[in-house]
Design an enzyme around this catalytic site. Sequence first.
Site, PDB file in Angstrom:
ATOM      1  N   ARG A  57      28.272   7.563 103.607  1.00 58.05           N
ATOM      2  CA  ARG A  57      29.635   7.889 103.172  1.00 58.05           C
ATOM      3  C   ARG A  57      29.825   9.399 103.241  1.00 58.05           C
ATOM      4  NH1 ARG A  57      30.389   5.378  97.751  1.00 58.05           N
ATOM      5  NH2 ARG A  57      30.824   3.471  98.907  1.00 58.05           N
ATOM      6  N   ARG A 166      28.227   7.321  84.395  1.00 58.39           N
ATOM      7  CA  ARG A 166      28.758   6.361  85.367  1.00 58.39           C
ATOM      8  C   ARG A 166      29.550   7.149  86.406  1.00 58.39           C
ATOM      9  NH1 ARG A 166      29.601   2.393  88.174  1.00 58.39           N
ATOM     10  NH2 ARG A 166      30.013   0.260  87.528  1.00 58.39           N
TER      11      ARG A 166
END
Length: 626
Positions: A57, A166
């Site tokens: 990515r 997160r």
Amino acid sequence: MNKLEQIKAEKDGLDVGADIPRYAQLGVDAIEEGDLERLKWWGIFFRRHTPGHFMMRIRIPNGLTDATQLRTIGEITGRFGRGFADITTRQQVQLRWIRIDDVPAILDRLRAAGLVTLQTGQDNIRNVVGCPAAGLTPNELFDASPVVRAFTGAFVGNKAYTNLPRKFNVTITGCRENCTHAETQDLALVPATRSLGGEPVAGFNVLVGGKNGSGGYRIATPLDVFVRPDEAAELCSAVVLLFRDHGSREARNKVRLAFLVDDWGVATVREVLETRLGKALERAGADQRLPGVTDHVGVFRQRRAALNYVGLLVPVGRITGDQLVEVARLASSYGTGEIRLTPDQNVIVPNVPDATLGNLTVEPLLKVLRIDPSEIMRGLVSCTGIEFCNLAVIETKARALAVARALEARVDRRKPVRIHWSGCPAGCGNHTVADIGLLGTKANVDGKAVDAVDIFVGGSSGPRATHGIKLLENVPCDRLPQVLEGLVRHGDPEKVRRQLRAVHPAAPVPAPAPKDGPAGSPRIRVEELAEGAATMLRVHGVEIAVFRRQDRLYALQNRCPHEGGALASGTLDGDEVSCPLHGYRFNVKTGACSTDPALRARTFALVPQAGGFAVETAPDPTRHPA
């Protein structure tokens, strides 16, 4: 401590970079389990659906790239992959079918083109999203892309930001047309104005705690903060580090910033931010976003005279290496070499002069990546799906295209309709903010598990964001053309949204801070407000909302006559403002209420005074506008 927290405690994710050359020589089977996870910090993702191969990515802040970079990506796609790549809803590019032994060479080529893959996965700040037409479109308050670059430069490669509880999603935009889905982000900076020191200042209002996954769509909460562009990157960093230090690190489905905001409340979040920054934060200004949205597909006038930007539709974001190289050629031949990627997975070629626009539109590539797609195809968005994603439960991209083509043959749709596919509850296809959102699941048909979807309608982001409603459950995918035909043919998503707002009104947005002049009669100039925006004045103790509509000012009582919502915090659509509490609509020129004729808002005359206008507290029905 959960397993991923143990992996991060043992070794920082960025440190795996030193091991990549060794793993490239030894092969995929030699990669240690922890390092297989840490490779995501370098944007390298093992995919069990493609054994022995990886996805990579590429970070592209604000979706701003150029011909050199896109040509490089296209060449890598052809040489090291299998000839195609995917544009994501975070304005990035994902490479497919990559072998670990090719990764060092790919990283070298990307680095030479000014591209990085760092921190594009796991517990990091993901690619910062912004308006792809930043600096081009006349429909922006200002160009916010420098803030995106400044903030990105602060955290990429910086270990202070590599151990978040997160993932963390951010959008920073000055666009007034809601093209970045701000309400779905952990942190969103949206265009606003505020009077500071007696002068109007353009900047951002701050929203926190939005999300798509981890329990569903949570609409980001206004933090009641206004920040100037030159202070915005610092504020973003402070919010992220607050999350790093205080976010939960237990069950991973409950550790997004949204849960901290819900636990603390926005007042505490704001107070802690002020303590960390060592200064008071300005209260929120007037939200300058318009009620509509844009997808940037087609030909659009730029701010500069005789220049255009051209948006090409890339169906579900899948693009071949050859097409990437050809887009790069077109950008160099017809523009200045700039290229933009959009949150709807499309491509923009900017800076095309009027004189050569016609030649560009007849290029062969534009017969495939069209500027004039059908209204069904132009609103089509899809996540990766089970073809490459470890989380997805159904195939999405090929199916989304097949269903869209079937609908094109069945329905002569003249109005845009956004159909978004997400292969799992993580919601990477942004199904939560679509006219029709499809969420992958499994259904039992004749004792067999088959691919299916739950169907949502009426979702949206923007200043009047709505939670879509789940209309149907467990619809087998092979029946979707028939099921969706009725929704597309007869459904009215905007009507659904209006009904949803009436039934489940959004929490009131803090009204702009009142402006009291020294004599109790504040003045306002037309140029202080953007077109379609509002502010609140207090005149002799009376709250008055002032709106700018077609370069004229109109004054209306601020408190909605229904239940007291602040009309200055509502959204102006044409001549009507919608109350942020229950959606009652009032004409800013006459005060008439189209939702309930028995209601009427008091109007006030605006009279010239000292280079601006002052509000007369006695209404004069013959003198509304200024």
